[in-house]
Design an enzyme around this catalytic site. Structure first.
Site, PDB file in Angstrom:
ATOM      1  N   ASP A 130     -27.437  56.682  26.191  1.00 18.84           N
ATOM      2  CA  ASP A 130     -28.274  55.572  25.707  1.00 18.84           C
ATOM      3  C   ASP A 130     -29.647  55.527  26.367  1.00 18.84           C
ATOM      4  O   ASP A 130     -30.249  54.464  26.468  1.00 18.84           O
ATOM      5  CB  ASP A 130     -27.585  54.199  25.903  1.00 18.84           C
ATOM      6  N   LYS A 172     -32.619  59.029  23.812  1.00 19.53           N
ATOM      7  CA  LYS A 172     -32.842  60.453  23.459  1.00 19.53           C
ATOM      8  C   LYS A 172     -33.300  60.591  22.014  1.00 19.53           C
ATOM      9  O   LYS A 172     -34.147  61.419  21.713  1.00 19.53           O
ATOM     10  CB  LYS A 172     -31.552  61.272  23.654  1.00 19.53           C
ATOM     11  N   GLY A 182     -25.026  57.657  19.239  1.00 22.37           N
ATOM     12  CA  GLY A 182     -25.747  56.863  18.245  1.00 22.37           C
ATOM     13  C   GLY A 182     -27.207  56.861  18.617  1.00 22.37           C
ATOM     14  O   GLY A 182     -27.575  56.343  19.661  1.00 22.37           O
ATOM     15  N   HIS A 183     -28.014  57.505  17.817  1.00 20.60           N
ATOM     16  CA  HIS A 183     -29.442  57.559  18.112  1.00 20.60           C
ATOM     17  C   HIS A 183     -30.192  56.643  17.159  1.00 20.60           C
ATOM     18  O   HIS A 183     -30.121  56.810  15.948  1.00 20.60           O
ATOM     19  CB  HIS A 183     -29.965  58.999  17.950  1.00 20.60           C
ATOM     20  N   GLN A 241     -24.872  61.693  24.672  1.00 21.88           N
ATOM     21  CA  GLN A 241     -24.368  61.052  25.895  1.00 21.88           C
ATOM     22  C   GLN A 241     -25.316  61.343  27.069  1.00 21.88           C
ATOM     23  O   GLN A 241     -26.504  61.378  26.865  1.00 21.88           O
ATOM     24  CB  GLN A 241     -22.921  61.485  26.197  1.00 21.88           C
TER      25      GLN A 241
HETATM   26  P1  IMP Z   1     -15.708  58.700  24.223  1.00 13.81           P
HETATM   27  O1  IMP Z   1     -16.845  59.660  24.259  1.00 13.81           O
HETATM   28  O2  IMP Z   1     -15.661  57.866  22.963  1.00 13.81           O
HETATM   29  O3  IMP Z   1     -14.384  59.345  24.532  1.00 13.81           O
HETATM   30  O4  IMP Z   1     -15.940  57.617  25.390  1.00 13.81           O
HETATM   31  C1  IMP Z   1     -15.876  57.959  26.776  1.00 13.81           C
HETATM   32  C2  IMP Z   1     -16.938  57.222  27.575  1.00 13.81           C
HETATM   33  O5  IMP Z   1     -18.222  57.703  27.197  1.00 13.81           O
HETATM   34  C3  IMP Z   1     -16.967  55.702  27.342  1.00 13.81           C
HETATM   35  O6  IMP Z   1     -17.342  55.069  28.562  1.00 13.81           O
HETATM   36  C4  IMP Z   1     -18.066  55.524  26.315  1.00 13.81           C
HETATM   37  O7  IMP Z   1     -18.657  54.245  26.371  1.00 13.81           O
HETATM   38  C5  IMP Z   1     -19.034  56.597  26.773  1.00 13.81           C
HETATM   39  N1  IMP Z   1     -19.903  57.094  25.691  1.00 13.81           N
HETATM   40  C6  IMP Z   1     -19.584  57.961  24.709  1.00 13.81           C
HETATM   41  N2  IMP Z   1     -20.645  58.202  23.920  1.00 13.81           N
HETATM   42  C7  IMP Z   1     -21.655  57.496  24.425  1.00 13.81           C
HETATM   43  C8  IMP Z   1     -23.034  57.354  24.065  1.00 13.81           C
HETATM   44  O8  IMP Z   1     -23.555  57.960  23.119  1.00 13.81           O
HETATM   45  N3  IMP Z   1     -23.758  56.530  24.862  1.00 13.81           N
HETATM   46  C9  IMP Z   1     -23.238  55.877  25.936  1.00 13.81           C
HETATM   47  N4  IMP Z   1     -21.972  55.981  26.304  1.00 13.81           N
HETATM   48  C10 IMP Z   1     -21.188  56.781  25.560  1.00 13.81           C
END
Ligand code: IMP
Length: 432
Positions: free
Chosen positions: A13, A16, A40-41, A225
């Protein structure tokens, strides 16, 4: 030709999408190399908001080709919906601008269901995942029972694969989690339809990428991420299930390390985190609330409120190391306007000892107390600034202090969500 990696330097977040969208007109190719629709961009062009989850942010630039590499996990419904929305808005007139690797793994309904079932069963120990099935999909990839995009194009072979996998998945869903089983016939029918709809986009992206690099084109690798959500280098187990660091470009896109010229780490001017896990500089009081309000810190994928805190230099130094950062892009500097004096963490104190390195274990990280340095704030609205010299001197000092402490230059500064609300101190795609 320049091959540039844009990678999140914090917990995701960092903005990017905005930086990649701003960089995209300079690149002929934009490549996603890991993760899935957990990302999510949010992009704002001419005041119109577009949220992308899997399609690379270069799609908004009409001449850019966008690759979804083998290291990505793809939810077919999600991708098709995203493509449809882009087409409807006239943003994707030529579908060959989006190409999907036949080797990318598919997120299937039992992955999303298992993700939710596991989180629910974990109670207080839940990771706080996005519920998009990312972990279970990567798990199947690594244990060699995944389904790849190319498998969707072979209905007969696909049925055999689904029947074999369903036996084990439905056992886990029904017997262990007491959830409903997934009907294989219905899934097969749906998966064949996904294949039919996705076929025009399927490509051997590794070769498309190689051809572009050999032809001297500029390529942008778009990270999702962030460094501290990386499964190896992040705050494990509160991480995602893919490698997010710059090195993952090589495996996830299928390109050698010798091909990469620069690595741009993207950071906010402060820190945020979604989901569980330690966060040493978190501000749970009024200052954190003001950051959340001013920065509109709510997730683009799940709408969850983000945890907010001060900028953490210990993290950025670690990020510079594991990614080999050549520059930083600092986003949301405008959010700090009017917040009074600003603190940045320059080290941690763990069990009374000063520590400059990011702790190796979660237990140690939980005990880490930030050591802060206080810098003067500024009250001016900086969203109208277009040159570095236009920024108030306190804002310039903030940026320069970060550069000195991290040892990496801040080349791009973002002072608002719009494309034009960006200050570039140097061209990131300048020849190497
Ligand atoms: P997962 O990727 O859905 O398995 O989530 C694992 C961890 O990564 C959790 O703490 C999510 O909130 C975090 N996470 C996954 N994708 C994002 C992102 O795009 N931005 C921020 N946190 C993310």
């Amino acid at each position: 030709m320049t091959a540039l990696v844009a990678v999140g330097a914090q917990w995701g977040d960092e903005g990017k999408g905005k930086v990649v969208d701003w960089l995209a007109p300079h690149a002929q190719l934009v490549v996603r190399y890991h993760g899935g629709n957990n990302a999510g961009h949010t992009l704002v062009v001419d005041g119109v908001k577009t949220v992308l989850h899997v399609v690379p942010a270069g799609v908004l630039n009409p001449s850019t080709i966008n690759l979804i590499g083998p290291g990505v996990v793809v939810n077919p419904d999600g991708l098709l919906t995203e493509l449809e929305a882009l087409k409807e808005r006239g943003l994707l007139r030529d579908p060959s601008r989006v190409r999907l690797s036949g080797r990318a793994h598919v997120i299937l309904p039992w992955h999303t269901t298992l993700d939710k079932a596991r989180e629910e069963a974990a109670g207080e120990l839940a990771i706080g995942t996005t519920g998009r099935g990312i972990g279970p999909a990567y798990e199947d990839k690594v244990t060699r029972r995944g389904i790849r995009v190319a498998d969707l194009l072979d209905p007969e072979g696909l049925r055999e694969l689904l029947v074999r996998i369903a036996e084990q998945k439905n056992f886990e869903l029904v017997e262990y989690y007491k959830w409903e089983p997934i009907d294989v016939d219905a899934l097969h029918k749906q998966a064949v339809e996904w294949g039919r709809q996705l076929e025009p986009y399927v490509d051997n992206t590794v070769h498309t990428l190689e051809e572009a690099l050999s032809a001297g084109k500029s390529v942008l690798f778009e990270g999702a991420q962030g460094t501290f959500l990386d499964v190896d280098h992040g705050t494990y187990p509160y991480v995602t299930s893919s490698n997010c660091v710059a090195g993952a470009v090589c495996t996830g896109a299928g390109v050698g390390p010798t091909r990469i010229d620069r690595v741009l780490g993207i950071t906010k001017a402060y820190t945020t985190r979604v989901g569980g896990g330690p966060f040493p500089t978190e501000e749970t009081g009024e200052f954190g609330e003001r950051l959340r309000e001013a920065g509109a810190e709510f997730g683009a994928t799940t709408g969850r409120a983000r945890r907010c805190g001060c900028l953490d230099i210990v993290m950025l130094r670690e990020s510079a190391t594991v990614n080999g950062l050549t520059a930083l892009a600092m986003n949301k500097l405008d959010v700090l306007s009017g917040l009074g004096e600003l603190r940045i963490a320059t080290a941690y104190r763990v069990d009374g000892k000063l520590k400059n390195e990011f702790p190796m274990t979660l237990a140690e990280l939980k005990r880490a107390e930030p050591v802060y340095e206080t810098l003067p704030g500024w009250d001016e609205d900086i969203t109208g600034c277009r040159r570095y010299e236009d920024l108030p001197s306190a804002a310039q000092s903030y940026v320069e202090r970060v550069e000195a402490l991290v040892g990496v230059p801040v080349e791009i500064i973002s002072i608002g969500p719009g494309r034009d609300e960006t200050i570039a101190r140097i061209d990131p795609f300048r020849p190497v």
